[in-house]
Design a protein around this motif. Structure first.
Motif, PDB file in Angstrom:
ATOM      1  N   ILE A  15       1.727   5.116  -9.440  1.00 40.72           N
ATOM      2  CA  ILE A  15       1.876   4.764  -8.024  1.00 40.72           C
ATOM      3  C   ILE A  15       3.109   4.146  -7.676  1.00 40.72           C
ATOM      4  N   ALA A  63      -6.053   7.275  -0.599  1.00 40.01           N
ATOM      5  CA  ALA A  63      -6.013   6.763  -2.494  1.00 40.01           C
ATOM      6  C   ALA A  63      -6.952   7.261  -3.252  1.00 40.01           C
ATOM      7  N   ALA A  66       6.751   5.059   4.235  1.00 44.76           N
ATOM      8  CA  ALA A  66       7.016   6.799   2.782  1.00 44.76           C
ATOM      9  C   ALA A  66       8.165   7.578   3.037  1.00 44.76           C
ATOM     10  N   SER A 120       3.014   1.122  -2.804  1.00 42.58           N
ATOM     11  CA  SER A 120       1.834   0.673  -1.734  1.00 42.58           C
ATOM     12  C   SER A 120       1.757   1.738  -0.153  1.00 42.58           C
ATOM     13  N   THR A 121       1.007   1.966   0.353  1.00 41.90           N
ATOM     14  CA  THR A 121       1.212   2.227   1.366  1.00 41.90           C
ATOM     15  C   THR A 121      -0.371   2.309   2.335  1.00 41.90           C
ATOM     16  N   GLY A 122      -0.399   2.682   3.117  1.00 40.60           N
ATOM     17  CA  GLY A 122      -1.928   2.515   3.946  1.00 40.60           C
ATOM     18  C   GLY A 122      -0.982   2.764   5.151  1.00 40.60           C
ATOM     19  N   GLY A 181      -1.032   6.619   3.074  1.00 41.11           N
ATOM     20  CA  GLY A 181      -2.101   5.689   1.781  1.00 41.11           C
ATOM     21  C   GLY A 181      -3.963   5.149   1.551  1.00 41.11           C
ATOM     22  N   SER A 219       2.480   8.937   1.649  1.00 36.32           N
ATOM     23  CA  SER A 219       2.666   8.014   3.097  1.00 36.32           C
ATOM     24  C   SER A 219       0.553   8.226   3.322  1.00 36.32           C
ATOM     25  N   HIS A 237      -6.147   1.024   0.075  1.00 40.96           N
ATOM     26  CA  HIS A 237      -5.406   2.260  -0.225  1.00 40.96           C
ATOM     27  C   HIS A 237      -4.335   1.353  -1.170  1.00 40.96           C
ATOM     28  N   MET A 238      -3.085   2.581  -1.370  1.00 41.99           N
ATOM     29  CA  MET A 238      -2.484   2.284  -2.444  1.00 41.99           C
ATOM     30  C   MET A 238      -1.445   1.523  -2.620  1.00 41.99           C
ATOM     31  N   ASN A 239      -1.598   0.965  -4.114  1.00 39.54           N
ATOM     32  CA  ASN A 239      -1.452   0.013  -4.778  1.00 39.54           C
ATOM     33  C   ASN A 239      -0.179   0.372  -6.193  1.00 39.54           C
ATOM     34  N   HIS A 240       0.750  -0.178  -5.896  1.00 34.79           N
ATOM     35  CA  HIS A 240       1.988   0.373  -7.026  1.00 34.79           C
ATOM     36  C   HIS A 240       1.790  -0.728  -7.896  1.00 34.79           C
TER      37      HIS A 240
END
Ligand SMILES: Cc1ncc(C[n+]2csc(CCOP(=O)(O)OP(=O)(O)O)c2C)c(N)n1
Ligand SMILES: [Mg+2]
Length: 275
Positions: free
Chosen positions: A110, A71, A120, A113-115, A68, A66, A102-105
């Motif tokens: 992953i 990452a 989350a 995607s979060t940030g 993100g 969460s 930041h997090m990329n699905h």
């Protein structure tokens, strides 16, 4: 059961890779990555039931970061576990690379995607409820930051999870007591944090978030109580492992320069695989 002997090595690898990524990309949040390196190492070592050869396998455990902005710690762990080539880490934050800041699905392994903080846990609730309704056995783990708990959406999710008896959902709070612009105590105090989660109907354990045995002991046993979601409150140090970054607010945003990187890497090499 114990964590494998590999977690100290993995945590060190995560810290080193995250430092190199932050330095090369001149990006923020290195303190946030160092804070969770031990939790991530234990999760990916023996807790998460995931398969690098088949990252979308329907019965895999779901892990959502969460917070993100940290990452690089996940990218490093996924590369180390073989989800994608380690070479990809060199292109962190480069235009066209899937390894976005930041997090990329779109990155293998992953889920979300979060940030934008505060989302989350709600998504994790949906995944956990879906598992129950579809009679699937996967578990959902969501790693939250402490400052993030200022977002009201988390408390809606906390209510929801208890109401639906989501004992396949585990939240972990990276309780490093620092946010972006001050201490948690200065910005919005969370204490008594354990009591708050208990009163919302969760099963709670408090641990040292840098002690691999303690992290493993709780995560291995979840759910801690049948029919209740679990939260692990992990007491951590932002910047952990690099002496001049530990518990220093400025390392939320600052990026290490050439000299600072060398000092940090040396410290980590000397501490080595010591867990
Ligand atoms: C919705 C939202 N608001 C603001 C931000 C900007 N932001 C990035 S990190 C951060 C706070 C960091 O503190 P904490 O949540 O405790 O994370 P830590 O790095 O300490 O783990 C903020 C406000 C954001 N990413 N999302
Ligand atoms: Mg924090």
């Amino acid at each position: 059961m114990s964590p494998s002997k590999n977690t100290g090595y993995l945590a060190n690898k995560i810290r080193i890779a995250a430092l190199k990524m932050a330095h090369k990309a001149n990006s923020s949040h290195i303190g946030s990555c160092l804070s969770i390196a031990d939790i991530i190492a234990v999760l990916y070592d023996r807790i998460l039931n995931v398969d690098p050869e088949n990252p979308d396998w329907p019965d895999r455990d779901r892990f959502l970061l969460s917070k993100g902005h940290a990452a690089p710690a996940i990218y490093a762990a996924l590369a180390e576990k073989g989800f994608f080539p380690t070479k990809w880490l060199d292109d962190y934050c480069v235009n066209g690379s899937p390894l976005m800041e930041h997090m990329n699905h779109k990155v293998p392994g992953i889920e979300l995607s979060t940030g934008s903080l505060g989302h989350a846990l709600s998504v994790g609730c949906g995944m956990a409820l879906a598992a129950k309704r579809n009679l699937q056995n996967y578990r959902v783990f969501v790693l939250l930051s402490d400052g993030e708990l200022d977002e009201g959406s988390n408390w809606e999710a906390i209510l929801f999870a208890a109401h639906h008896n989501l004992d396949n959902l585990t939240a972990i709070v990276d309780y490093n007591k620092l946010q972006g612009f001050g201490t948690v105590e200065q910005v919005i105090r969370l204490e008594p944090l354990t009591d708050k989660w208990i009163s919302f109907g969760w099963s709670v354990a408090e641990i040292d978030g840098h002690n691999h045995q303690q992290i493993f002991d709780k995560l291995y046993k979840v759910p801690l109580e049948k029919n209740k979601p679990t939260v692990i409150i992990a007491n951590t140090i932002k910047g952990k492992g690099v002496s001049f970054m530990e518990n220093k607010l400025e390392w939320h945003y600052k990026s290490p320069n050439d000299e600072q990187l060398q000092i940090a890497l040396k410290e980590l090499e000397q501490s080595g695989n010591n867990k």
